[in-house]
Design a protein around this motif. Sequence first.
Motif, PDB file in Angstrom:
ATOM      1  N   TYR A 111       0.828  -1.208   0.000  1.00  0.00           N
ATOM      2  CA  TYR A 111       0.000   0.000   0.000  1.00  0.00           C
ATOM      3  C   TYR A 111       0.865   1.263   0.000  1.00  0.00           C
ATOM      4  CZ  TYR A 111      -4.331  -2.545   1.066  1.00  0.00           C
ATOM      5  OH  TYR A 111      -5.423  -3.363   1.018  1.00  0.00           O
ATOM      6  N   ILE A 112       1.974   1.194   0.747  1.00  0.00           N
ATOM      7  CA  ILE A 112       2.864   2.335   0.936  1.00  0.00           C
ATOM      8  C   ILE A 112       4.284   1.806   1.016  1.00  0.00           C
ATOM      9  CG2 ILE A 112       3.402   4.302   2.451  1.00  0.00           C
ATOM     10  CD1 ILE A 112       0.578   4.138   3.496  1.00  0.00           C
ATOM     11  N   ASN A 113       5.263   2.563   0.537  1.00  0.00           N
ATOM     12  CA  ASN A 113       6.635   2.072   0.673  1.00  0.00           C
ATOM     13  C   ASN A 113       7.100   2.176   2.128  1.00  0.00           C
ATOM     14  OD1 ASN A 113       7.957   4.643   1.190  1.00  0.00           O
ATOM     15  ND2 ASN A 113       7.882   5.088  -1.008  1.00  0.00           N
ATOM     16  N   ASP A 114       8.163   1.507   2.463  1.00  0.00           N
ATOM     17  CA  ASP A 114       8.611   1.407   3.858  1.00  0.00           C
ATOM     18  C   ASP A 114       8.959   2.762   4.459  1.00  0.00           C
ATOM     19  OD1 ASP A 114       8.787  -1.368   5.053  1.00  0.00           O
ATOM     20  OD2 ASP A 114       9.650  -1.740   3.088  1.00  0.00           O
ATOM     21  N   ARG A 115       9.621   3.598   3.679  1.00  0.00           N
ATOM     22  CA  ARG A 115      10.025   4.897   4.218  1.00  0.00           C
ATOM     23  C   ARG A 115       8.811   5.748   4.582  1.00  0.00           C
ATOM     24  NH1 ARG A 115      12.683   9.875   0.915  1.00  0.00           N
ATOM     25  NH2 ARG A 115      10.593   9.766   0.048  1.00  0.00           N
ATOM     26  N   ASN A 116       7.825   5.797   3.688  1.00  0.00           N
ATOM     27  CA  ASN A 116       6.640   6.603   3.956  1.00  0.00           C
ATOM     28  C   ASN A 116       5.791   6.007   5.081  1.00  0.00           C
ATOM     29  OD1 ASN A 116       7.128   8.668   2.134  1.00  0.00           O
ATOM     30  ND2 ASN A 116       6.144   7.577   0.436  1.00  0.00           N
ATOM     31  N   ALA A 117       5.724   4.683   5.151  1.00  0.00           N
ATOM     32  CA  ALA A 117       4.995   4.045   6.240  1.00  0.00           C
ATOM     33  C   ALA A 117       5.608   4.421   7.588  1.00  0.00           C
ATOM     34  CB  ALA A 117       4.994   2.528   6.066  1.00  0.00           C
ATOM     35  N   LEU A 118       6.938   4.465   7.633  1.00  0.00           N
ATOM     36  CA  LEU A 118       7.616   4.839   8.876  1.00  0.00           C
ATOM     37  C   LEU A 118       7.337   6.300   9.231  1.00  0.00           C
ATOM     38  CD1 LEU A 118       9.450   4.231  11.231  1.00  0.00           C
ATOM     39  CD2 LEU A 118      11.433   4.585   9.723  1.00  0.00           C
ATOM     40  N   ARG A 119       7.250   7.156   8.237  1.00  0.00           N
ATOM     41  CA  ARG A 119       6.936   8.566   8.501  1.00  0.00           C
ATOM     42  C   ARG A 119       5.538   8.693   9.115  1.00  0.00           C
ATOM     43  NH1 ARG A 119      10.995  11.606   6.366  1.00  0.00           N
ATOM     44  NH2 ARG A 119       9.945  13.474   7.133  1.00  0.00           N
ATOM     45  N   ILE A 120       4.598   7.909   8.612  1.00  0.00           N
ATOM     46  CA  ILE A 120       3.239   7.911   9.168  1.00  0.00           C
ATOM     47  C   ILE A 120       3.259   7.392  10.598  1.00  0.00           C
ATOM     48  CG2 ILE A 120       0.933   6.905   8.958  1.00  0.00           C
ATOM     49  CD1 ILE A 120       1.519   6.791   5.874  1.00  0.00           C
ATOM     50  N   ASP A 121       3.956   6.286  10.817  1.00  0.00           N
ATOM     51  CA  ASP A 121       4.042   5.710  12.163  1.00  0.00           C
ATOM     52  C   ASP A 121       4.662   6.687  13.154  1.00  0.00           C
ATOM     53  OD1 ASP A 121       2.910   3.104  11.947  1.00  0.00           O
ATOM     54  OD2 ASP A 121       4.686   2.437  10.867  1.00  0.00           O
ATOM     55  N   PHE A 122       5.723   7.346  12.739  1.00  0.00           N
ATOM     56  CA  PHE A 122       6.393   8.283  13.638  1.00  0.00           C
ATOM     57  C   PHE A 122       5.447   9.419  14.018  1.00  0.00           C
ATOM     58  CE2 PHE A 122       9.015  11.801  14.975  1.00  0.00           C
ATOM     59  CZ  PHE A 122      10.047  11.198  15.690  1.00  0.00           C
ATOM     60  N   ALA A 123       4.740   9.974  13.034  1.00  0.00           N
ATOM     61  CA  ALA A 123       3.813  11.073  13.309  1.00  0.00           C
ATOM     62  C   ALA A 123       2.673  10.618  14.217  1.00  0.00           C
ATOM     63  CB  ALA A 123       3.268  11.630  12.000  1.00  0.00           C
ATOM     64  N   ARG A 124       2.090   9.458  13.927  1.00  0.00           N
ATOM     65  CA  ARG A 124       0.955   8.984  14.744  1.00  0.00           C
ATOM     66  C   ARG A 124       1.376   8.662  16.172  1.00  0.00           C
ATOM     67  NH1 ARG A 124      -2.499   9.540  16.087  1.00  0.00           N
ATOM     68  NH2 ARG A 124      -4.225   8.106  15.933  1.00  0.00           N
ATOM     69  N   ASN A 125       2.511   8.025  16.350  1.00  0.00           N
ATOM     70  CA  ASN A 125       2.994   7.733  17.702  1.00  0.00           C
ATOM     71  C   ASN A 125       3.289   9.024  18.470  1.00  0.00           C
ATOM     72  OD1 ASN A 125       3.729   4.688  18.461  1.00  0.00           O
ATOM     73  ND2 ASN A 125       3.960   4.928  16.247  1.00  0.00           N
ATOM     74  N   THR A 126       3.879   9.976  17.783  1.00  0.00           N
ATOM     75  CA  THR A 126       4.242  11.233  18.443  1.00  0.00           C
ATOM     76  C   THR A 126       3.004  12.026  18.843  1.00  0.00           C
ATOM     77  OG1 THR A 126       6.295  11.324  17.152  1.00  0.00           O
ATOM     78  CG2 THR A 126       5.567  13.359  18.211  1.00  0.00           C
ATOM     79  N   VAL A 127       2.017  12.089  17.964  1.00  0.00           N
ATOM     80  CA  VAL A 127       0.779  12.818  18.276  1.00  0.00           C
ATOM     81  C   VAL A 127       0.050  12.158  19.444  1.00  0.00           C
ATOM     82  CG1 VAL A 127      -1.515  13.426  17.395  1.00  0.00           C
ATOM     83  CG2 VAL A 127       0.511  13.822  15.980  1.00  0.00           C
ATOM     84  N   GLU A 128       0.030  10.832  19.482  1.00  0.00           N
ATOM     85  CA  GLU A 128      -0.590  10.136  20.621  1.00  0.00           C
ATOM     86  C   GLU A 128       0.152  10.472  21.912  1.00  0.00           C
ATOM     87  OE1 GLU A 128      -3.344   8.222  20.814  1.00  0.00           O
ATOM     88  OE2 GLU A 128      -3.715   8.707  18.704  1.00  0.00           O
ATOM     89  N   LYS A 129       1.461  10.511  21.851  1.00  0.00           N
ATOM     90  CA  LYS A 129       2.279  10.822  23.025  1.00  0.00           C
ATOM     91  C   LYS A 129       2.015  12.252  23.496  1.00  0.00           C
ATOM     92  CE  LYS A 129       7.155  10.735  24.520  1.00  0.00           C
ATOM     93  NZ  LYS A 129       7.384  12.157  24.834  1.00  0.00           N
ATOM     94  N   TRP A 130       1.984  13.188  22.574  1.00  0.00           N
ATOM     95  CA  TRP A 130       1.712  14.576  22.941  1.00  0.00           C
ATOM     96  C   TRP A 130       0.345  14.722  23.606  1.00  0.00           C
ATOM     97  CZ3 TRP A 130       3.312  17.140  17.642  1.00  0.00           C
ATOM     98  CH2 TRP A 130       4.707  17.192  17.569  1.00  0.00           C
ATOM     99  N   PHE A 131      -0.640  14.012  23.079  1.00  0.00           N
ATOM    100  CA  PHE A 131      -1.997  14.110  23.630  1.00  0.00           C
ATOM    101  C   PHE A 131      -2.053  13.532  25.045  1.00  0.00           C
ATOM    102  CE2 PHE A 131      -6.594  12.651  23.598  1.00  0.00           C
ATOM    103  CZ  PHE A 131      -7.115  13.930  23.768  1.00  0.00           C
TER     104      PHE A 131
END
Length: 346
Positions: free
Chosen positions: A119-139
Amino acid sequence: MRFIGCKSLLLKNIHDVINKHVTEASTFCDIFSGTGTVGRYFKQFYEVYSNDLLFFSYIIQKATIELDFQPTFLKLKDKLGIIDPIDYFNSLDDSELEKLSVSNRFFQNNYAPTGQRMYINDRNALRIDFARNTVEKWFKENLIDEMEYSYLVACIVEGIPFVSNISGTYGAFHKQWERRTFKKYELSRLPIVTNNKKNKSFNEDGVELLKKIEGDILYIDPPYNERQYLPNYHLLETAAKYDNPKLKGVTGQRKYENQKSDFCSSKTALKAFERLINNAQFKHIILSYSTDGLMKLDDIQAIMTKYAKPNSIKVYQIPYRRYKSRKQTEKEALKELLIYMEKACI
């Protein structure tokens, strides 16, 4: 965002129908909002209520309809020195992303080649994961409030289709990489219309929600055919919820038993439509539908007649724009329908 049944090309037509029949109104409800295109457009004129059963749709609406101003992220600035989190995520280099533990990389582990899907290449998937994990942490750390959280999640979701290896929906992925997949994934900054009104977004069954809200104009754009929406947008739903669902099959579908629409079945669509019209506590009702939908025009009009003021029903037929430039085919006969009624006893 590409979305089945998006009404961006019908906005002027819908507005024209309202201008013909509505002389005074302050509230507008988009009960099947999808990507929120209609609700966002009419936010410049009315207080808007929007709703959808899909969570990713709800989070986009919450970020662009309920939220009435660009978030300031003051705590992020004061505590972490991050002035603009969108710029922060989009400017990260790959070495910074690698700090995220492998166990927290749901997208890379399930939707990218690492997880045997494309669905997505590995690099872009990791960028999504990093953003989602970080936003959850901030919240969780109270560095962003609920509306700032919704806005950032919506920006994350909106960016995904631009790098996805699909034809239009997430029912399946291509076996070869499309050109767009090589672009760097970035969060999409969402514009917000400010109307200084108490707009509200919901994540509920629209038929049941109408028992609890009321207003002036109700816009109805239900599913037309038997394709349930969640299987076609499951990856975006997971990006919004980020709930580590158990996936199944080659395409990595998530369960969706509680998110099926009665409008996607010929056995239940008409009954659901009548319940919706009956429950509606709105004076002006506009239905958007298609001549190739599961419900037929005669049946729709029969139901609306039961609840409408005499002689108030008007039907407007609009040629499908997507076929306008093609040679004559059977699909040239397809029409978008806009059906207006004024409800009795409101």
